[in-house]
Design a protein around this motif. Sequence first.
Motif, PDB file in Angstrom:
ATOM      1  N   ALA A 179      14.035  -2.462   3.504  1.00 29.90           N
ATOM      2  CA  ALA A 179      13.821  -3.804   4.056  1.00 29.90           C
ATOM      3  C   ALA A 179      12.691  -3.765   5.080  1.00 29.90           C
ATOM      4  O   ALA A 179      12.763  -3.002   6.053  1.00 29.90           O
ATOM      5  N   ASN A 180      11.659  -4.542   4.843  1.00 27.34           N
ATOM      6  CA  ASN A 180      10.546  -4.654   5.793  1.00 27.34           C
ATOM      7  C   ASN A 180       9.841  -3.314   6.025  1.00 27.34           C
ATOM      8  O   ASN A 180       9.385  -3.033   7.126  1.00 27.34           O
ATOM      9  N   ASP A 181       9.778  -2.474   4.989  1.00 26.14           N
ATOM     10  CA  ASP A 181       9.162  -1.155   5.118  1.00 26.14           C
ATOM     11  C   ASP A 181       7.637  -1.181   5.059  1.00 26.14           C
ATOM     12  O   ASP A 181       7.000  -0.200   5.439  1.00 26.14           O
ATOM     13  N   LEU A 182       7.060  -2.274   4.573  1.00 22.27           N
ATOM     14  CA  LEU A 182       5.605  -2.393   4.477  1.00 22.27           C
ATOM     15  C   LEU A 182       5.110  -3.563   5.310  1.00 22.27           C
ATOM     16  O   LEU A 182       5.750  -4.611   5.364  1.00 22.27           O
ATOM     17  N   PHE A 183       3.971  -3.370   5.940  1.00 20.83           N
ATOM     18  CA  PHE A 183       3.306  -4.465   6.640  1.00 20.83           C
ATOM     19  C   PHE A 183       2.486  -5.217   5.601  1.00 20.83           C
ATOM     20  O   PHE A 183       1.510  -4.690   5.058  1.00 20.83           O
ATOM     21  N   ILE A 184       2.925  -6.426   5.271  1.00 22.72           N
ATOM     22  CA  ILE A 184       2.269  -7.259   4.265  1.00 22.72           C
ATOM     23  C   ILE A 184       2.140  -8.673   4.812  1.00 22.72           C
ATOM     24  O   ILE A 184       2.874  -9.061   5.733  1.00 22.72           O
ATOM     25  N   PRO A 185       1.236  -9.470   4.273  1.00 24.65           N
ATOM     26  CA  PRO A 185       1.084 -10.850   4.757  1.00 24.65           C
ATOM     27  C   PRO A 185       2.351 -11.677   4.534  1.00 24.65           C
ATOM     28  O   PRO A 185       3.060 -11.498   3.540  1.00 24.65           O
ATOM     29  N   LEU A 186       2.617 -12.579   5.462  1.00 25.18           N
ATOM     30  CA  LEU A 186       3.687 -13.552   5.285  1.00 25.18           C
ATOM     31  C   LEU A 186       3.286 -14.565   4.225  1.00 25.18           C
ATOM     32  O   LEU A 186       4.108 -15.057   3.469  1.00 25.18           O
ATOM     33  N   ASN A 229      -8.109   4.311  18.904  1.00 28.03           N
ATOM     34  CA  ASN A 229      -8.442   5.108  17.716  1.00 28.03           C
ATOM     35  C   ASN A 229      -7.978   4.392  16.460  1.00 28.03           C
ATOM     36  O   ASN A 229      -6.846   3.905  16.398  1.00 28.03           O
ATOM     37  N   LEU A 230      -8.835   4.357  15.451  1.00 29.52           N
ATOM     38  CA  LEU A 230      -8.497   3.757  14.168  1.00 29.52           C
ATOM     39  C   LEU A 230      -7.440   4.615  13.481  1.00 29.52           C
ATOM     40  O   LEU A 230      -7.629   5.816  13.305  1.00 29.52           O
ATOM     41  N   VAL A 231      -6.305   3.999  13.114  1.00 30.46           N
ATOM     42  CA  VAL A 231      -5.252   4.747  12.432  1.00 30.46           C
ATOM     43  C   VAL A 231      -5.086   4.331  10.979  1.00 30.46           C
ATOM     44  O   VAL A 231      -4.573   5.093  10.170  1.00 30.46           O
ATOM     45  N   PHE A 232      -5.513   3.105  10.635  1.00 27.98           N
ATOM     46  CA  PHE A 232      -5.362   2.631   9.262  1.00 27.98           C
ATOM     47  C   PHE A 232      -6.382   1.535   9.002  1.00 27.98           C
ATOM     48  O   PHE A 232      -6.689   0.740   9.892  1.00 27.98           O
ATOM     49  N   GLU A 233      -6.899   1.514   7.770  1.00 22.34           N
ATOM     50  CA  GLU A 233      -7.774   0.420   7.353  1.00 22.34           C
ATOM     51  C   GLU A 233      -7.655   0.209   5.856  1.00 22.34           C
ATOM     52  O   GLU A 233      -7.350   1.134   5.111  1.00 22.34           O
ATOM     53  N   THR A 234      -7.893  -1.051   5.444  1.00 26.15           N
ATOM     54  CA  THR A 234      -7.829  -1.388   4.025  1.00 26.15           C
ATOM     55  C   THR A 234      -8.649  -2.641   3.764  1.00 26.15           C
ATOM     56  O   THR A 234      -8.910  -3.418   4.683  1.00 26.15           O
ATOM     57  N   THR A 235      -9.018  -2.817   2.503  1.00 33.85           N
ATOM     58  CA  THR A 235      -9.669  -4.057   2.063  1.00 33.85           C
ATOM     59  C   THR A 235      -8.742  -4.843   1.140  1.00 33.85           C
ATOM     60  O   THR A 235      -9.083  -5.942   0.717  1.00 33.85           O
ATOM     61  N   ASP A 236      -7.573  -4.289   0.833  1.00 36.48           N
ATOM     62  CA  ASP A 236      -6.592  -4.949  -0.028  1.00 36.48           C
ATOM     63  C   ASP A 236      -5.941  -6.101   0.744  1.00 36.48           C
ATOM     64  O   ASP A 236      -5.341  -5.873   1.796  1.00 36.48           O
ATOM     65  N   PRO A 237      -6.010  -7.331   0.249  1.00 34.69           N
ATOM     66  CA  PRO A 237      -5.418  -8.451   0.981  1.00 34.69           C
ATOM     67  C   PRO A 237      -3.895  -8.361   1.106  1.00 34.69           C
ATOM     68  O   PRO A 237      -3.310  -9.005   1.969  1.00 34.69           O
ATOM     69  N   GLU A 238      -3.244  -7.538   0.290  1.00 38.82           N
ATOM     70  CA  GLU A 238      -1.797  -7.347   0.428  1.00 38.82           C
ATOM     71  C   GLU A 238      -1.465  -6.307   1.497  1.00 38.82           C
ATOM     72  O   GLU A 238      -0.302  -6.083   1.805  1.00 38.82           O
ATOM     73  N   ILE A 239      -2.450  -5.637   2.043  1.00 34.33           N
ATOM     74  CA  ILE A 239      -2.394  -4.614   3.098  1.00 34.33           C
ATOM     75  C   ILE A 239      -1.505  -3.433   2.711  1.00 34.33           C
ATOM     76  O   ILE A 239      -1.967  -2.317   2.624  1.00 34.33           O
ATOM     77  N   LEU A 240      -0.186  -3.643   2.506  1.00 33.65           N
ATOM     78  CA  LEU A 240       0.739  -2.597   2.066  1.00 33.65           C
ATOM     79  C   LEU A 240       0.748  -1.378   2.993  1.00 33.65           C
ATOM     80  O   LEU A 240       0.850  -0.232   2.548  1.00 33.65           O
ATOM     81  N   TRP A 241       0.684  -1.602   4.321  1.00 36.12           N
ATOM     82  CA  TRP A 241       0.699  -0.488   5.262  1.00 36.12           C
ATOM     83  C   TRP A 241       2.121   0.014   5.438  1.00 36.12           C
ATOM     84  O   TRP A 241       3.035  -0.741   5.771  1.00 36.12           O
ATOM     85  N   SER A 242       2.315   1.310   5.249  1.00 36.66           N
ATOM     86  CA  SER A 242       3.638   1.931   5.330  1.00 36.66           C
ATOM     87  C   SER A 242       3.884   2.633   6.664  1.00 36.66           C
ATOM     88  O   SER A 242       4.868   3.354   6.807  1.00 36.66           O
ATOM     89  N   GLY A 243       2.977   2.450   7.622  1.00 35.39           N
ATOM     90  CA  GLY A 243       3.133   3.129   8.903  1.00 35.39           C
ATOM     91  C   GLY A 243       2.565   4.525   8.908  1.00 35.39           C
ATOM     92  O   GLY A 243       2.863   5.327   9.783  1.00 35.39           O
ATOM     93  N   MET A 244       1.715   4.810   7.921  1.00 41.68           N
ATOM     94  CA  MET A 244       1.050   6.104   7.828  1.00 41.68           C
ATOM     95  C   MET A 244      -0.439   5.914   8.122  1.00 41.68           C
ATOM     96  O   MET A 244      -0.996   4.854   7.838  1.00 41.68           O
ATOM     97  N   THR A 245      -1.070   6.942   8.650  1.00 40.02           N
ATOM     98  CA  THR A 245      -2.518   6.887   8.849  1.00 40.02           C
ATOM     99  C   THR A 245      -3.197   6.992   7.488  1.00 40.02           C
ATOM    100  O   THR A 245      -2.560   7.348   6.490  1.00 40.02           O
ATOM    101  N   ASN A 246      -4.486   6.722   7.455  1.00 40.70           N
ATOM    102  CA  ASN A 246      -5.225   6.841   6.196  1.00 40.70           C
ATOM    103  C   ASN A 246      -5.235   8.275   5.668  1.00 40.70           C
ATOM    104  O   ASN A 246      -5.402   8.490   4.477  1.00 40.70           O
ATOM    105  N   ASP A 247      -5.031   9.252   6.552  1.00 34.32           N
ATOM    106  CA  ASP A 247      -4.984  10.638   6.069  1.00 34.32           C
ATOM    107  C   ASP A 247      -3.553  11.151   5.900  1.00 34.32           C
ATOM    108  O   ASP A 247      -3.318  12.347   5.803  1.00 34.32           O
ATOM    109  N   GLY A 248      -2.558  10.227   5.852  1.00 34.95           N
ATOM    110  CA  GLY A 248      -1.206  10.585   5.459  1.00 34.95           C
ATOM    111  C   GLY A 248      -0.247  11.013   6.550  1.00 34.95           C
ATOM    112  O   GLY A 248       0.823  11.533   6.257  1.00 34.95           O
ATOM    113  N   LYS A 249      -0.581  10.797   7.824  1.00 36.37           N
ATOM    114  CA  LYS A 249       0.321  11.167   8.909  1.00 36.37           C
ATOM    115  C   LYS A 249       1.107   9.941   9.379  1.00 36.37           C
ATOM    116  O   LYS A 249       0.572   8.841   9.467  1.00 36.37           O
ATOM    117  N   GLU A 250       2.363  10.142   9.710  1.00 37.83           N
ATOM    118  CA  GLU A 250       3.216   9.065  10.187  1.00 37.83           C
ATOM    119  C   GLU A 250       2.831   8.695  11.617  1.00 37.83           C
ATOM    120  O   GLU A 250       2.701   9.571  12.473  1.00 37.83           O
TER     121      GLU A 250
END
Length: 108
Positions: free
Chosen positions: A27-34, A52-73
């Motif tokens: 439940a609510n595991d991904l940061f996605i648009p409302l 410091n930049l921890v995550f970036e994307t160009t996907d409009p659904e974002i789908l951030w799981s709380g991990m950095t772009n290099d796979g660290k929580e």
Amino acid sequence: PLSLLQCVESCPIYKLPNTFTPNGDGANDLFIPLENRFVNSVDFKVFNRWGNLVFETTDPEILWSGMTNDGKEVTPGTYYYTCKIFETSSEVKSLELDFFSGNLQLFR
């Protein structure tokens, strides 16, 4: 009252939450648009409290799981984000519609 905004091709709408809980409970595991309508791409960036930049994307659904772009929580806490939204129209290949920023809270 009538709105001054006129939508010729589409009326893009993009709204983001201010919190999410990537703890693996399903439940609510991904940061996605409302809400995401007619947004083709974004320039979304998340920064920690030191800037410091921890995550970036160009996907409009974002789908951030709380991990950095290099796979660290990332640790629970408050993060700052910036977001440019783009739409593709018949006249222009990609058109920047809006820029906004804010804070989001990550709980585990």
